[in-house]
Write an enzyme that holds these catalytic residues in place. Structure first.
Site, PDB file in Angstrom:
ATOM      1  N   GLY A   8     -23.637 -10.010 -15.777  1.00 49.82           N
ATOM      2  CA  GLY A   8     -23.360  -8.785 -16.550  1.00 49.82           C
ATOM      3  C   GLY A   8     -23.058  -9.086 -18.002  1.00 49.82           C
ATOM      4  N   GLY A  11     -22.962  -6.590 -21.290  1.00 50.46           N
ATOM      5  CA  GLY A  11     -22.021  -5.477 -21.340  1.00 50.46           C
ATOM      6  C   GLY A  11     -20.995  -5.627 -22.454  1.00 50.46           C
ATOM      7  CD  GLN A  12     -15.891  -2.412 -24.096  1.00 50.62           C
ATOM      8  OE1 GLN A  12     -15.676  -2.034 -22.944  1.00 50.62           O
ATOM      9  NE2 GLN A  12     -15.127  -2.075 -25.107  1.00 50.62           N
ATOM     10  NE  ARG A  36     -27.789  -3.576 -19.734  1.00 52.04           N
ATOM     11  CZ  ARG A  36     -27.289  -3.475 -20.954  1.00 52.04           C
ATOM     12  NH1 ARG A  36     -28.065  -3.191 -21.974  1.00 52.04           N
ATOM     13  NH2 ARG A  36     -26.007  -3.638 -21.174  1.00 52.04           N
ATOM     14  CG  ASP A  53     -29.857  -6.657  -8.658  1.00 51.99           C
ATOM     15  OD1 ASP A  53     -28.630  -6.655  -8.439  1.00 51.99           O
ATOM     16  OD2 ASP A  53     -30.617  -5.756  -8.271  1.00 51.99           O
ATOM     17  CE1 TYR A 142     -14.282  -0.541 -12.488  1.00 49.25           C
ATOM     18  CE2 TYR A 142     -12.089   0.306 -12.968  1.00 49.25           C
ATOM     19  CZ  TYR A 142     -13.111  -0.592 -13.226  1.00 49.25           C
ATOM     20  OH  TYR A 142     -12.973  -1.514 -14.227  1.00 49.25           O
ATOM     21  CE  LYS A 146     -12.967  -3.732 -11.496  1.00 46.55           C
ATOM     22  NZ  LYS A 146     -13.880  -4.881 -11.701  1.00 46.55           N
TER      23      LYS A 146
HETATM   24  P1  NAD Z   1     -20.203  -2.945 -18.928  1.00 46.48           P
HETATM   25  O1  NAD Z   1     -20.498  -1.721 -18.143  1.00 46.48           O
HETATM   26  O2  NAD Z   1     -20.109  -2.842 -20.396  1.00 46.48           O
HETATM   27  O3  NAD Z   1     -21.272  -4.073 -18.603  1.00 46.48           O
HETATM   28  C1  NAD Z   1     -21.679  -4.349 -17.295  1.00 46.48           C
HETATM   29  C2  NAD Z   1     -22.974  -5.129 -17.358  1.00 46.48           C
HETATM   30  O4  NAD Z   1     -23.363  -5.373 -16.005  1.00 46.48           O
HETATM   31  C3  NAD Z   1     -24.110  -4.372 -18.031  1.00 46.48           C
HETATM   32  O5  NAD Z   1     -24.705  -5.176 -19.025  1.00 46.48           O
HETATM   33  C4  NAD Z   1     -25.097  -4.083 -16.898  1.00 46.48           C
HETATM   34  O6  NAD Z   1     -26.452  -4.157 -17.292  1.00 46.48           O
HETATM   35  C5  NAD Z   1     -24.757  -5.178 -15.909  1.00 46.48           C
HETATM   36  N1  NAD Z   1     -25.097  -4.840 -14.530  1.00 46.48           N
HETATM   37  C6  NAD Z   1     -24.943  -3.655 -13.890  1.00 46.48           C
HETATM   38  N2  NAD Z   1     -25.408  -3.744 -12.643  1.00 46.48           N
HETATM   39  C7  NAD Z   1     -25.852  -5.006 -12.476  1.00 46.48           C
HETATM   40  C8  NAD Z   1     -26.438  -5.729 -11.407  1.00 46.48           C
HETATM   41  N3  NAD Z   1     -26.691  -5.142 -10.222  1.00 46.48           N
HETATM   42  N4  NAD Z   1     -26.736  -7.028 -11.592  1.00 46.48           N
HETATM   43  C9  NAD Z   1     -26.492  -7.619 -12.775  1.00 46.48           C
HETATM   44  N5  NAD Z   1     -25.970  -7.012 -13.828  1.00 46.48           N
HETATM   45  C10 NAD Z   1     -25.638  -5.705 -13.675  1.00 46.48           C
HETATM   46  O7  NAD Z   1     -18.861  -3.575 -18.303  1.00 46.48           O
HETATM   47  P2  NAD Z   1     -17.726  -4.415 -19.050  1.00 46.48           P
HETATM   48  O8  NAD Z   1     -16.856  -3.457 -19.766  1.00 46.48           O
HETATM   49  O9  NAD Z   1     -18.320  -5.558 -19.778  1.00 46.48           O
HETATM   50  O10 NAD Z   1     -16.890  -4.881 -17.768  1.00 46.48           O
HETATM   51  C11 NAD Z   1     -17.063  -6.134 -17.161  1.00 46.48           C
HETATM   52  C12 NAD Z   1     -16.041  -6.260 -16.054  1.00 46.48           C
HETATM   53  O11 NAD Z   1     -14.724  -6.070 -16.583  1.00 46.48           O
HETATM   54  C13 NAD Z   1     -16.168  -5.226 -14.917  1.00 46.48           C
HETATM   55  O12 NAD Z   1     -15.779  -5.824 -13.698  1.00 46.48           O
HETATM   56  C14 NAD Z   1     -15.147  -4.184 -15.284  1.00 46.48           C
HETATM   57  O13 NAD Z   1     -14.677  -3.471 -14.165  1.00 46.48           O
HETATM   58  C15 NAD Z   1     -14.057  -5.049 -15.868  1.00 46.48           C
HETATM   59  N6  NAD Z   1     -13.161  -4.286 -16.740  1.00 46.48           N
HETATM   60  C16 NAD Z   1     -13.595  -3.784 -17.905  1.00 46.48           C
HETATM   61  C17 NAD Z   1     -12.727  -3.043 -18.698  1.00 46.48           C
HETATM   62  C18 NAD Z   1     -13.161  -2.447 -19.998  1.00 46.48           C
HETATM   63  O14 NAD Z   1     -12.387  -1.667 -20.585  1.00 46.48           O
HETATM   64  N7  NAD Z   1     -14.357  -2.772 -20.500  1.00 46.48           N
HETATM   65  C19 NAD Z   1     -11.418  -2.843 -18.270  1.00 46.48           C
HETATM   66  C20 NAD Z   1     -11.011  -3.349 -17.041  1.00 46.48           C
HETATM   67  C21 NAD Z   1     -11.892  -4.101 -16.283  1.00 46.48           C
HETATM   68  N1  SER Z   2     -11.898   0.591 -19.117  1.00 47.84           N
HETATM   69  C1  SER Z   2     -12.041   0.598 -17.692  1.00 47.84           C
HETATM   70  C2  SER Z   2     -12.440   1.963 -17.211  1.00 47.84           C
HETATM   71  O1  SER Z   2     -12.012   2.910 -17.828  1.00 47.84           O
HETATM   72  C3  SER Z   2     -10.758   0.192 -17.028  1.00 47.84           C
HETATM   73  O2  SER Z   2     -11.048  -0.510 -15.896  1.00 47.84           O
HETATM   74  O3  SER Z   2     -13.140   2.036 -16.240  1.00 47.84           O
END
Ligand code: NAD
Ligand code: SER
Length: 317
Positions: A8, A11-12, A36, A53, A142, A146
């Site tokens: 992943g 992503g962010q 992607r 994936d 979600y 978790k």
């Molecule tokens: P995001 O949604 O920005 O990025 C997720 C990435 O995963 C994307 O690039 C997407 O293309 C990819 N993805 C989706 N399905 C997929 C699959 N089947 N196979 C491979 N890749 C796939 O998420 P993020 O914010 O970078 O979060 C990453 C992790 O951190 C997650 O577990 C999320 O729950 C956790 N998290 C994030 C936040 C936040 O505020 N960003 C807060 C708490 C926890």
């Molecule tokens: N930023 C994340 C959400 O809102 C927290 O896990 O889903």
């Protein structure tokens, strides 16, 4: 951490984590993967990148083996609002992907990190000063994912000796890649809209406190926890960490110090509001501080100054 596989990674979090880790561990030693591919993105161009994936267990195993990975950072998941809209898909990706990644870590003897979230708490959790070890009965898909993920990571450590580590991230605020569909995304969107339109309509209601953190602190937390002395870790997975807790009026007031004409109104989204209402106001980070020295550098004021500067440098106006 010598050969690090990241899932992943577009992503962010991954977009910035891959770049930071490549700077520390070497470009060729951080293997970025995602469902992607975005041509021209440094995550894809500046080092190894593979389409993956995470629900394909064999493909994940093959890529980890091909690069001799000794560490897996598993980020691929659906976030809270998207997961609530597509709960069955969320279960398949969030749980299926996690168990596949843990199996690869077990088979290839990899250190393992995956983030949990403040979403692992629910309405019966103490809301203020939420302890590290407390009631966890979330009512979102979600949150269910978790909590199950935290337990599964603990299980792989105890049963198979996999060196699993993790944090409960709060809402993450950043300016490089957009957030992926969470409840806390408003706290990112507001900065873009403040610069572009001088106004913002919040889908989260006045008075709703949630924990937050600026991305540089989140990246440091991942690396510091992964580098921490294992003998000091009592919890290993799902450490509470946060840098600040605020409600929409407070972030708006901070932005107004830089953009005096900025205004905010509300159009509350009942689904994301219900999710936010079920999460803590502020969590207690004492275990992370004591066990591996967690510390955040950015508070709301310092983050706001940096966010607005960095977005302006990106040409957001
Ligand atoms: P995001 O949604 O920005 O990025 C997720 C990435 O995963 C994307 O690039 C997407 O293309 C990819 N993805 C989706 N399905 C997929 C699959 N089947 N196979 C491979 N890749 C796939 O998420 P993020 O914010 O970078 O979060 C990453 C992790 O951190 C997650 O577990 C999320 O729950 C956790 N998290 C994030 C936040 C936040 O505020 N960003 C807060 C708490 C926890
Ligand atoms: N930023 C994340 C959400 O809102 C927290 O896990 O889903």
């Amino acid at each position: 951490m010598k050969k690090i596989l990241v899932t992943g990674s577009l992503g962010q979090i991954g977009t910035e984590l891959v770049e930071k880790m490549r700077g520390i561990y070497g470009n060729d030693n951080v293997i970025a993967t995602d469902l992607r591919k975005v041509e021209g993105n440094p995550v894809v161009d500046a080092g190894p990148f593979e389409l993956l994936d995470v629900t394909d267990a064999q493909a994940m195993h093959d890529i980890a083996k091909k690069y001799n990975a000794d560490t897996i950072i598993h980020l691929a998941a659906l976030l809270s609002a998207v997961a609530e809209a597509k709960p069955q898909v969320a279960w398949n990706i969030n749980m299926g992907g996690l168990v596949n990644a843990l199996e690869v870590a077990r088979e290839l003897d990899c250190q393992f990190f995956t983030p949990s979230s403040i979403g692992a708490f629910g309405p019966s959790t103490p809301k203020v000063g939420t302890p590290q070890d407390t009631i966890q009965r979330p009512q979102t898909m979600y949150g269910v994912n978790k909590v199950a993920g935290e337990l599964l990571c603990d299980y792989y450590y105890k049963k198979f000796g996999v060196d699993t580590r993790g944090v409960r991230f709060p809402g993450l605020i950043s300016y490089v890649a957009p957030p992926g569909g969470g409840t806390t995304d408003y706290a990112v969107d507001i900065y873009y809209e403040a610069l572009k339109n001088k106004k913002y309509t919040s889908y989260i209601d006045k008075g709703t406190y949630m924990d937050m953190m600026y991305m540089p602190d989140a990246l440091n937390a991942i690396i510091n926890l992964m580098e921490a002395d294992p003998s000091k870790l009592q919890h290993r997975n799902a450490f509470n960490i946060a840098a600040m807790s605020f409600e929409p009026e407070q972030i708006a007031a901070e932005i107004k110090k830089h953009i005096p004409e900025f205004t905010m109104d509300y159009n509350v989204d009942p689904i994301r509001q219900a999710i936010a209402n079920s999460w803590p106001d502020s969590i207690d980070c004492a275990a992370a501080q004591a066990e591996w020295g967690f510390k955040a550098e950015y508070d709301l004021a310092k983050m706001t100054t940096d966010m607005l500067e960095k977005l302006a440098e990106k040409g957001i106006k």
